[in-house]
Design an enzyme around this catalytic site. Structure first.
Site, short mmCIF file in Angstrom:
data_model
loop_
_atom_site.label_atom_id
_atom_site.label_comp_id
_atom_site.label_asym_id
_atom_site.label_seq_id
_atom_site.Cartn_x
_atom_site.Cartn_y
_atom_site.Cartn_z
N ILE A 149 -1.24 28.06 28.14
CA ILE A 149 -1.67 27.83 26.88
C ILE A 149 -1.74 26.26 26.40
O ILE A 149 -0.62 25.61 26.78
CB ILE A 149 -0.70 28.50 25.85
CG1 ILE A 149 -0.75 29.94 26.02
CG2 ILE A 149 -0.75 28.03 24.34
CD1 ILE A 149 0.43 30.97 25.33
N CYS A 150 -2.72 25.82 26.03
CA CYS A 150 -2.92 24.29 25.70
C CYS A 150 -2.42 23.50 26.61
O CYS A 150 -2.76 23.68 27.84
CB CYS A 150 -2.04 23.97 24.34
SG CYS A 150 -2.51 22.55 23.61
N MET A 151 -1.45 22.66 26.48
CA MET A 151 -0.81 21.76 27.60
C MET A 151 -0.17 22.54 28.83
O MET A 151 -0.34 22.15 29.92
CB MET A 151 0.34 20.86 27.07
CG MET A 151 0.87 19.71 27.95
SD MET A 151 2.46 19.06 27.16
CE MET A 151 2.30 17.71 27.77
N GLY A 153 -1.54 25.41 29.69
CA GLY A 153 -2.79 25.63 30.60
C GLY A 153 -3.09 24.47 31.71
O GLY A 153 -3.42 24.71 32.66
N THR A 173 -6.05 29.33 28.09
CA THR A 173 -6.35 29.43 26.77
C THR A 173 -6.25 28.33 26.09
O THR A 173 -5.19 27.44 26.26
CB THR A 173 -5.48 30.59 26.02
OG1 THR A 173 -4.18 30.13 26.08
CG2 THR A 173 -5.47 31.96 26.71
#
Lengths: 358, 442
Positions: A149-151, A153, A173
């Site tokens: 998720i985000c960072m 990810g 994501t």
């Protein structure tokens, strides 16, 4: 020319009505705010099965296991993983469990001054590497599924590129991979300022300073309109509870280790090395071509933190043949918490993983 | 030609006259100086004569302090005064001497000239600053164009900083002397950086006020147009929604403008500079209180970080080597004595605690705060069936991983129920300031 007339009587009538409504609302609000509010977050039962320094591994067991490969969720270092389990019936974790997915989730904890030297490599090859090994050993599998998720990810992508043999399927994501875009304000600011110096002077990048930066991305909505909305619904218990849950999550911001913060700003935002497969972690080049596992990549069309332009190039650069981009008409957080995408996001992932769980 | 000679002569006469005037002026000043020095000398002499002992005209003294029987300690203050005043009188005498008058006069002249010059410069700068301020204020009034921040004038703030740098900063940066020199320098730097940071912060905040100003102005214009048409908001909520929408647009324009990022960057740099000096000053106090300074602790943390990393790498290598050794021993045992049962191999945990050097054994102990590993038996059992020939690099890592799960660098912890299961409602696992979390971390 006829003289125009303002409906003063109507305006005064509305003002009087608003005044009465406000008075009644405040009366009820007093009872709501001083009453018993359920604002707990992260209520789905879990066990902490592994710990290394400040980092913990949460384990969520489904009642009925349908996928034999467990899923490791890697959250960002900014804010906390509790966002995936904000409240019952609006919880990504809960949906995964209902779909029979066994979930492991990393809780990065709260870095202190002693963690300031930890680099991206220490997180990816160190903590994540050890956790993946632990899960493989515990579950007796060679590979696991990873969702970033985000960072987180970005960390997942780096890990998968460096250790492809450990990853069965990868789900990213709202994960930025291309930082060379001016669509997001963060991209503009990070490129045009020397924000990385703050890492040095604060030892770690304070979570509150970063939160202030995020609020400044849209001050009219995040600092004014949001609270006006709260006042307008202050007598609504359910609204207040959800609002407080979100406040709890959004202002629960651990600091980011200085070395990681600086590396992320310089190597990602300023040099855009990841998408060019030029990023070097612990002396090893992160070659996106080495990612050959199935990849599912989600992003939000109205994401003001990680705009679509930052996400949509990733699948073109990897070596996988089984890959899919999914763009939702929502923002950075909406993917995980909005009622609409609760019905689409996690079930889609579960189904996609199940189809590749052979 | 004769005309030019006449002009030459006239010019020479003028020059002589000017020189003569100048000499006359010098003489006047000299006489004034002489008279002032003489008066001062006479004054101090008369004071000395009044107080002094007979026979020492011109010397300043307290008669009662001259009593030798009183000893060194008594009247020592009076004796110090005597010495100081007599030195002053001598200085006046020296300055009043005809041969020194010119030098004295020049020094006095240059000093006053310097003071006048400094005052004039300051006044000039201050006037210029005021002019700039007025011009900037006028400019700010000029451009409040909707959705545009390109012509934002930060000249006002720059003028202030310019004035500060030229008129105030130089005093802060005057060389410091003596024992506390370094500390005084740090304090001056702190004052300097704090001022600069404040000015940048105020500029940034000023920028944030502009969208409000623009929005209000736009809506007022719109309201005027609507009023002329006979339309007006009958619903306050609608008015607010319009206002916040326009405000959002104005903020978006501001936040992506180069003016904003420029000011933001300067503010960040000023903050970093200020924090850096502030840390230095704080360290002086923490040192004085015998509290380890941040710098000292950072060195310890760096060493700790490096050591942990080294230990982590070494323990991985040890585990991998152990696995190889076990497999090789087993293979050898099978070859040499197939009829005998292979001796039972110790678990990695046993090996590490019995045979490894102390440091490596320590690395294999569970992480602080974590309970003893309780991973399934499958994970803790050493890989006894893997032969050396089969050990590809991937296999080696997998094997090491399985043992790492039992050993380290982290540690499996005994599963415990999530705090969410507890009755208290607030999850400890998510509570930022939870004592449980803190304890575990510590």
């Amino acid at each position: 020319m006829s003289e125009v007339k303002i409906p003063v009587d109507l305006i005064l009538k509305n003002i009087e009505e608003d005044r009465k409504k406000t008075r009644d609302r405040l009366k009820k609000a007093s009872a709501v705010l001083t009453g018993d509010l359920d604002t707990a977050i992260s209520t789905t039962p879990y066990e902490v099965v592994y710990q290394e320094d400040r980092v913990k591994l949460k384990h969520y067991r489904p009642e009925k296991l349908r996928l034999k490969t467990p899923l490791l969720v890697i959250y960002a270092l900014i804010n906390r993983e509790t966002m995936l389990d904000l409240q019952p019936r609006r919880s990504v974790v809960e949906t995964f469990l209902a779909e029979g997915v066994e979930v492991y989730m990393i809780d990065w904890g709260y870095p202190t001054r002693k963690d300031q030297f930890q680099t991206i490599g220490d997180h990816v090859n160190g903590y994540i590497g050890n956790i993946v090994d632990f899960i493989c050993a515990t579950k007796g599998v060679e590979q696991i599924n990873i969702m970033g998720i985000c960072m987180g990810g970005v960390f997942s992508i780096i890990y998968t590129a460096l250790h492809p043999e450990k990853v069965k399927n990868l789900v990213t994501t709202v994960t930025p991979t291309n930082f060379d875009t001016d669509k997001g304000l963060l991209n503009v600011w990070m490129k045009q300022t020397g924000a990385e110096v703050l890492g040095d002077v604060y030892a770690n990048m304070p979570g509150d300073v970063m939160n202030l930066g995020f609020l400044l991305l849209n001050p009219a909505r995040l600092m004014i309109d949001k609270y006006v909305g709260f006042l307008q619904n202050i007598d609504n218990k359910s609204f207040v509870e959800n609002f407080i849950r979100m406040e709890k999550w959004i202002f629960d911001s651990p600091d980011v280790p200085a070395a990681t913060f600086k590396q992320f700003i310089v190597d990602m935002y300023k040099k855009n090395l990841l998408i060019q497969s030029q990023l070097v972690i612990d002396g090893e080049r992160v070659d996106l071509e080495k990612i050959t596992v199935p990849v599912l990549n989600f992003y939000g069309r109205f994401d003001h933190l990680v705009p679509p332009e930052a996400c949509d190039q990733f699948t073109q650069k990897i070596g996988s043949t089984d890959k899919e981009d999914v763009c939702f008409d929502t923002g950075h957080i909406g993917i995980y918490v909005s009622s609409k995408y609760q019905r689409e996001f996690a079930p889609k992932i579960a189904g996609w993983l199940a189809a590749r769980d052979n | 030609m004769p005309r030019s000679m006449a002009a030459e002569r006239a010019r020479a006469t003028d020059e002589e006259k000017t020189m003569s005037d100048s000499r006359q002026q010098d003489n006047d000043i000299n006489r004034l100086m002489q008279s002032w020095a003489d008066s001062a000398l006479h004054f101090w002499k008369s004071v000395g004569a009044g107080q002094g002992k007979s026979g020492e005209a011109g010397g300043f003294s307290f008669p009662f302090a001259a009593d030798e029987a009183a000893g060194e300690e008594k009247f020592r203050t009076y004796r110090s005064w005597e010495t100081a005043l007599n030195t002053l009188t001598s200085l006046w005498q020296l300055m009043a001497a005809p041969q020194n008058q010119e030098a004295t006069l020049k020094s006095a002249g240059s000093f006053s000239e310097t003071m006048f010059q400094a005052a004039a410069e300051s006044l000039e700068n201050f006037t210029e600053f005021q002019n700039q301020l007025i011009r900037s204020a006028a400019k700010i009034q000029e451009h409040t164009t909707a959705y545009s921040f390109e012509d934002f004038d930060h000249g006002t703030f720059e003028s202030f900083r310019e004035l500060y740098r030229s008129e105030i900063q130089k005093y802060l940066f005057m060389p410091k002397l003596g024992l506390p020199r370094e500390f005084h320098e740090q304090l001056s730097q702190l004052a300097d950086r704090s001022t600069l940071f404040s000015s940048h912060l105020v500029e940034l905040l000023c920028l944030f006020s502009l969208p409000f100003e623009k929005t209000n102005r736009m809506l007022q214009r719109q309201a005027k147009v609507n009023l002329e048409k006979g339309e007006f908001y009958t619903d306050a909520k609608q008015a607010y929604n319009d206002w916040v929408k326009v405000l959002e647009g104005n903020f978006m324009e501001l936040l992506k403008s180069s003016e904003y990022t420029g000011v933001l960057n300067e503010t960040i740099n000023a903050l970093a500079a200020y924090k850096s000096v502030k840390n230095d000053v704080i360290e002086v106090f923490t040192k004085d209180l015998q509290i380890p300074t941040n710098k000292e602790m950072d060195e310890v943390y760096r060493d700790l970080y490096q050591m942990k990393k080294t230990i982590r790498d070494l323990s991985r290598k040890v585990i991998s080597l152990e696995a190889q050794l076990t497999a090789a021993q087993q293979a050898a045992a099978e070859q040499t004595a197939p009829e005998q049962l292979p001796p039972q191999q110790p678990s990695p945990q046993q090996v590490s605690s019995k045979q490894l050097p102390k440091q490596q054994a320590a690395a294999l102990q569970p992480a602080a705060g974590a309970k003893q590993a309780t991973a399934p038996a499958k994970a803790t059992a050493p890989q006894q069936t893997v032969t050396a020939a089969k050990q590809t690099s991937a296999r080696k890592r997998a094997s090491a991983a399985k043992q790492a799960a039992a050993g380290k660098p982290g540690a499996a912890v005994k599963p415990r129920p999530s705090p969410a299961k507890k009755k208290t409602g607030t999850s400890q696992a998510t509570g930022k300031k939870s004592s449980t979390d803190r304890e575990v971390k510590e």
